[in-house]
Design an enzyme around this catalytic site. Structure first.
Site, PDB file in Angstrom:
ATOM      1  NE  ARG A 237      -4.316  -1.326   0.076  1.00 61.09           N
ATOM      2  CZ  ARG A 237      -4.414  -2.424  -0.670  1.00 61.09           C
ATOM      3  NH1 ARG A 237      -3.409  -2.800  -1.449  1.00 61.09           N
ATOM      4  NH2 ARG A 237      -5.506  -3.160  -0.643  1.00 61.09           N
ATOM      5  CD  GLU A 266      -3.263   2.956  -5.711  1.00 62.23           C
ATOM      6  OE1 GLU A 266      -2.278   2.700  -4.977  1.00 62.23           O
ATOM      7  OE2 GLU A 266      -4.085   2.106  -6.075  1.00 62.23           O
ATOM      8  CG  HIS A 284      -3.117  -1.123  -6.834  1.00 63.93           C
ATOM      9  ND1 HIS A 284      -3.596  -0.431  -5.751  1.00 63.93           N
ATOM     10  CD2 HIS A 284      -2.991  -2.412  -6.402  1.00 63.93           C
ATOM     11  CE1 HIS A 284      -3.743  -1.247  -4.719  1.00 63.93           C
ATOM     12  NE2 HIS A 284      -3.387  -2.456  -5.090  1.00 63.93           N
TER      13      HIS A 284
HETATM   14  C1  GLV Z   1      -4.682  -5.411  -3.704  1.00 64.63           C
HETATM   15  O1  GLV Z   1      -3.994  -4.442  -3.484  1.00 64.63           O
HETATM   16  C2  GLV Z   1      -5.437  -6.120  -2.725  1.00 64.63           C
HETATM   17  O2  GLV Z   1      -5.417  -5.739  -1.543  1.00 64.63           O
HETATM   18  O3  GLV Z   1      -6.104  -7.092  -3.104  1.00 64.63           O
END
Ligand code: GLV
Ligand code: GLV
Length: 323
Positions: A237, A266, A284
């Site tokens: 994250r 983000e 991501h």
């Molecule tokens: C992706 O970042 C997730 O948490 O699945």
């Protein structure tokens, strides 16, 4: 018929499990729901199938008088107010396990891309600048014999470590609770305190869930601890890193490079980030393989069907709600 609010088009296999049995209210737009659409959407719903891009906070929960389950199509649940959900008797589920290998693969794709200048090299060749082999052209870092530092040694961290062994790397890690010795042995992994992992790593990679306690875990002070030849990789994250400090650090070449799949604000990017040439960026896409996304959608659908039929779902994030 119960209503399920689905905040974004998901792989069909997940929808098929719900169609006909429930009333599905699906965001028709190819973008996240707006705040207003979220507040409207949950009003009548018994179930919410949401994305990591949706903020499910106390306001949303209080608006949702009939809500029984929030199924996040993600492993991370930092977008959801778990306390508010538990207080309102709402079960929260996620999709752990299934995206472990895909995310570990992307971590390595980024690690290799940044250290061997894959993206810059591609642009260079396409631009017609390649005039033949040269002794100093795009030279990068080694992997063999180098130290891979892993912060957060859960499923994804371990899958990253397993790949590291294949590259002949030494593995050091830190984790809130140290792993059992037999697991450490499997990965030939050495447990160290956080700051030691940061100091020793040639490649430092983050695999812990986000919570306010670990906000800016990699701050200016810890960036200073890194070797000047080291690389930082983040597929966890964004807010685990002080992005402003990272921009300054990379700009001054105080570390060799970084690769980011996730961002602090983000999808907004900290100014200065995209001008850096010792940085590789991804949008991501850690879990973005066809089969992983399909299984994630199916898992979320299955969790909702379970709760709505009075059965305990498989991956409950707030099990105390069922006690
Ligand atoms: C992706 O970042 C997730 O948490 O699945
Ligand atoms: C993800 O599945 C993790 O817990 O590392």
């Amino acid at each position: 018929m119960s209503t399920i609010f689905i905040t974004r088009k998901i792989p069909e296999e997940g929808l098929k499990m719900l169609e006909g049995k429930y009333r599905l209210k699906i965001n028709p737009a190819d973008r996240p729901v707006t705040r207003q659409e979220m507040l409207e959407g949950v009003k009548e719903a018994e179930a919410l199938l949401c994305m990591l891009t949706d903020r499910v906070d106390r306001d949303v929960i209080e608006r949702a008088a009939n809500l029984k389950v929030v199924a996040n199509m993600a492993v991370g649940v930092d977008n959801i107010d778990l306390k508010a959900c538990t207080e309102h008797g709402i079960v929260v589920t996620n999709t752990p396990g299934v995206l472990t290998e895909a995310t570990a693969d992307l971590t390595w794709a980024l690690l290799l891309a940044v250290t061997r200048h894959i993206v810059a090299g591609d642009h260079f060749v396409r631009a017609g600048k390649f005039n033949g082999w040269a002794p100093l052209l795009f030279v990068g870092g080694d992997l063999f014999g180098k130290t891979l530092g892993i912060i957060g040694m859960g499923r994804i961290g371990q899958a990253v470590a397993r790949r590291g062994l294949g590259f002949g790397m030494r593995i050091v890690y830190t984790k809130r609770e140290r792993l059992p010795l037999e697991v450490e042995k499997e990965f030939k992994a050495t447990y160290l305190p956080l700051d030691e992992v940061i100091r020793e790593a040639d490649y430092l990679t983050l695999h812990l869930p986000y919570s306010p306690e670990v906000h800016h875990l990699i701050n200016r002070k810890r960036l200073e601890m890194m070797k000047p030849t080291a690389y930082l990789i983040n597929t966890a994250r964004g807010a685990l890193i002080d992005e402003q400090a990272l921009v300054e650090h990379l700009k001054e070449h105080k570390i060799a490079g970084a690769a980011l799949d996730v961002f602090e604000k983000e999808p907004k990017l900290t100014p200065g980030l995209i001008e850096l040439d010792n940085l590789v960026l991804a949008p991501h896409t850690g879990s973005a393989t066809i089969s992983t996304r399909r299984i994630m959608a199916e898992m979320a659908a299955k969790s909702i069907a379970a709760v709505l039929s009075g059965v305990k779902p498989e991956h409950v994030v707030n099990p105390e709600v069922l006690e």
